[in-house]
Design a protein around this motif. Structure first.
Motif, short mmCIF file in Angstrom:
data_model
loop_
_atom_site.label_atom_id
_atom_site.label_comp_id
_atom_site.label_asym_id
_atom_site.label_seq_id
_atom_site.Cartn_x
_atom_site.Cartn_y
_atom_site.Cartn_z
N ILE A 142 0.84 -1.19 0.00
CA ILE A 142 0.00 0.00 0.00
C ILE A 142 0.89 1.27 0.00
O ILE A 142 1.97 1.28 0.59
CB ILE A 142 -0.93 -0.06 1.22
CG1 ILE A 142 -2.09 0.88 1.06
CG2 ILE A 142 -0.21 0.16 2.52
CD1 ILE A 142 -3.27 0.47 1.91
N ALA A 143 0.45 2.26 -0.77
CA ALA A 143 1.09 3.59 -0.82
C ALA A 143 2.47 3.63 -1.46
O ALA A 143 3.22 4.59 -1.28
CB ALA A 143 1.14 4.22 0.57
N VAL A 144 2.83 2.61 -2.25
CA VAL A 144 4.11 2.66 -2.97
C VAL A 144 4.01 3.49 -4.24
O VAL A 144 5.03 3.89 -4.83
CB VAL A 144 4.64 1.24 -3.31
CG1 VAL A 144 4.99 0.47 -2.03
CG2 VAL A 144 3.65 0.45 -4.16
N GLY A 145 2.77 3.72 -4.69
CA GLY A 145 2.57 4.57 -5.88
C GLY A 145 1.99 3.85 -7.10
O GLY A 145 2.10 4.34 -8.22
N LYS A 146 1.34 2.72 -6.89
CA LYS A 146 0.77 1.95 -8.02
C LYS A 146 -0.26 2.79 -8.79
O LYS A 146 -0.19 2.91 -10.02
CB LYS A 146 0.11 0.66 -7.52
CG LYS A 146 1.07 -0.30 -6.83
CD LYS A 146 0.39 -1.56 -6.31
CE LYS A 146 -0.64 -1.32 -5.22
NZ LYS A 146 -0.08 -0.72 -3.99
N THR A 147 -1.20 3.37 -8.05
CA THR A 147 -2.24 4.16 -8.70
C THR A 147 -1.65 5.40 -9.37
O THR A 147 -2.05 5.78 -10.47
CB THR A 147 -3.32 4.56 -7.66
OG1 THR A 147 -3.87 3.36 -7.11
CG2 THR A 147 -4.44 5.37 -8.28
N SER A 148 -0.67 6.01 -8.73
CA SER A 148 -0.03 7.21 -9.28
C SER A 148 0.74 6.90 -10.56
O SER A 148 0.73 7.70 -11.51
CB SER A 148 0.93 7.82 -8.26
OG SER A 148 0.23 8.17 -7.09
N LEU A 149 1.42 5.75 -10.61
CA LEU A 149 2.14 5.35 -11.82
C LEU A 149 1.17 5.14 -12.97
O LEU A 149 1.41 5.59 -14.10
CB LEU A 149 2.94 4.06 -11.58
CG LEU A 149 4.20 4.20 -10.72
CD1 LEU A 149 4.67 2.85 -10.21
CD2 LEU A 149 5.32 4.88 -11.51
N THR A 164 11.76 8.17 -7.17
CA THR A 164 13.17 8.59 -7.32
C THR A 164 13.35 10.08 -7.08
O THR A 164 14.47 10.55 -6.92
CB THR A 164 13.72 8.27 -8.72
OG1 THR A 164 12.87 8.88 -9.69
CG2 THR A 164 13.79 6.77 -8.96
N ASP A 165 12.25 10.84 -7.02
CA ASP A 165 12.35 12.27 -6.70
C ASP A 165 12.75 12.47 -5.23
O ASP A 165 13.18 13.56 -4.86
CB ASP A 165 11.02 12.98 -7.00
CG ASP A 165 9.84 12.33 -6.30
OD1 ASP A 165 9.36 12.87 -5.30
OD2 ASP A 165 9.43 11.24 -6.74
N LEU A 166 12.64 11.42 -4.42
CA LEU A 166 13.01 11.52 -3.00
C LEU A 166 14.37 10.87 -2.73
O LEU A 166 14.52 10.06 -1.81
CB LEU A 166 11.92 10.86 -2.14
CG LEU A 166 10.50 11.42 -2.28
CD1 LEU A 166 9.49 10.59 -1.48
CD2 LEU A 166 10.44 12.88 -1.82
P1 GDP Z 1 -0.79 2.94 -4.05
O1 GDP Z 1 -1.45 2.66 -2.74
O2 GDP Z 1 0.36 1.99 -4.32
O3 GDP Z 1 -1.75 2.99 -5.19
O4 GDP Z 1 -0.10 4.39 -3.95
P2 GDP Z 1 -0.65 5.80 -4.46
O5 GDP Z 1 -0.45 5.95 -5.93
O6 GDP Z 1 -2.00 6.01 -3.94
O7 GDP Z 1 0.39 6.79 -3.77
C1 GDP Z 1 0.61 6.76 -2.36
C2 GDP Z 1 1.21 8.08 -1.90
O8 GDP Z 1 2.51 8.26 -2.46
C3 GDP Z 1 0.39 9.29 -2.35
O9 GDP Z 1 0.43 10.26 -1.32
C4 GDP Z 1 1.13 9.79 -3.58
O10 GDP Z 1 0.94 11.17 -3.77
C5 GDP Z 1 2.58 9.44 -3.24
N1 GDP Z 1 3.40 9.17 -4.43
C6 GDP Z 1 3.12 8.32 -5.44
N2 GDP Z 1 4.10 8.31 -6.35
C7 GDP Z 1 5.05 9.19 -5.91
C8 GDP Z 1 6.31 9.62 -6.41
O11 GDP Z 1 6.80 9.22 -7.48
N3 GDP Z 1 6.99 10.53 -5.65
C9 GDP Z 1 6.50 11.02 -4.48
N4 GDP Z 1 7.26 11.90 -3.82
N5 GDP Z 1 5.32 10.63 -3.97
C10 GDP Z 1 4.59 9.72 -4.68
#
Ligand code: GDP
Ligand code: MG
Length: 175
Positions: A19-26, A125-127
């Protein structure tokens, strides 16, 4: 521009990882080319569609975005079998999410089809200053386990398109 009516192939991808690794954001970055700052928890499994072109073929990508929550693992398992590709995501700033890749990978191998292709993404990778997993460690895991490793930033859009297209190319070569 890609003509959706010309699609002659359908590839199914599944995105897995904690959870929260960024799957949905990618996925959002790949499909819509934007980053959404509000956090939206993924419930169960959500669908995304994108049309791509590989050589002279238009391919419909059907991508399943999973939750990553333990309570949804049994739902996630239902989607492995039909998936041609699995995108395993961890957060380079949280080591535990990398350690857990082993479990996600095992789950996919146990429940998916034997030809499934794997892509491992180290996201965020921005972090750089918060990095807890080095490139070579994840790359080594990938080399030992028949997958490709690549790093992305969903926030910056860095390498996202390349990563998804790389997996599509691998599957295309087998199709
Ligand atoms: P998921 O649970 O794997 O689907 O994760 P989300 O896509 O919901 O992202 C979880 C959190 O990480 C959110 O607060 C996003 O804004 C943040 N996030 C996702 N991708 C990145 C990234 O590439 N860089 C940074 N700094 N934050 C990210
Ligand atoms: Mg999500």
């Amino acid at each position: 521009n890609i003509d959706e009516n010309e699609a002659s192939l359908l590839f199914k991808f599944i995105l897995i990882g904690d959870i929260a690794v960024g799957k949905t954001s990618l996925l959002k970055q790949f499909v819509e080319k934007r980053f959404n700052d509000d956090y939206n928890l993924t419930i169960g499994v959500e669908f995304n569609i994108k049309y791509i072109q590989v050589n002279d073929h238009v391919i419909k990508l059907q991508m399943w975005d999973t939750s990553g929550q333990e309570s949804f693992k049994s739902v996630t398992r239902l989607y492995y079998r039909a998936a041609a590709g699995a995108i395993m995501v961890f957060d380079i700033t949280r080591r535990e999410t990398f350690e857990n890749i082993r479990n996600w990978h095992r789950d996919a191998l146990d429940n998916g089809n034997s030809r499934m292709k794997f892509l491992l993404i180290g996201n965020k990778t921005d972090l750089q200053n918060l990095r807890e997993v080095q490139f070579y460690e994840a790359d080594q895991y990938a080399k030992e386990n028949e997958c490709i490793y690549t790093e992305c930033s969903a926030l910056q859009g860095f390498n996202v398109e390349n990563a998804f297209m790389e997996l599509a190319h691998q599957i295309y070569q087998m199709a």
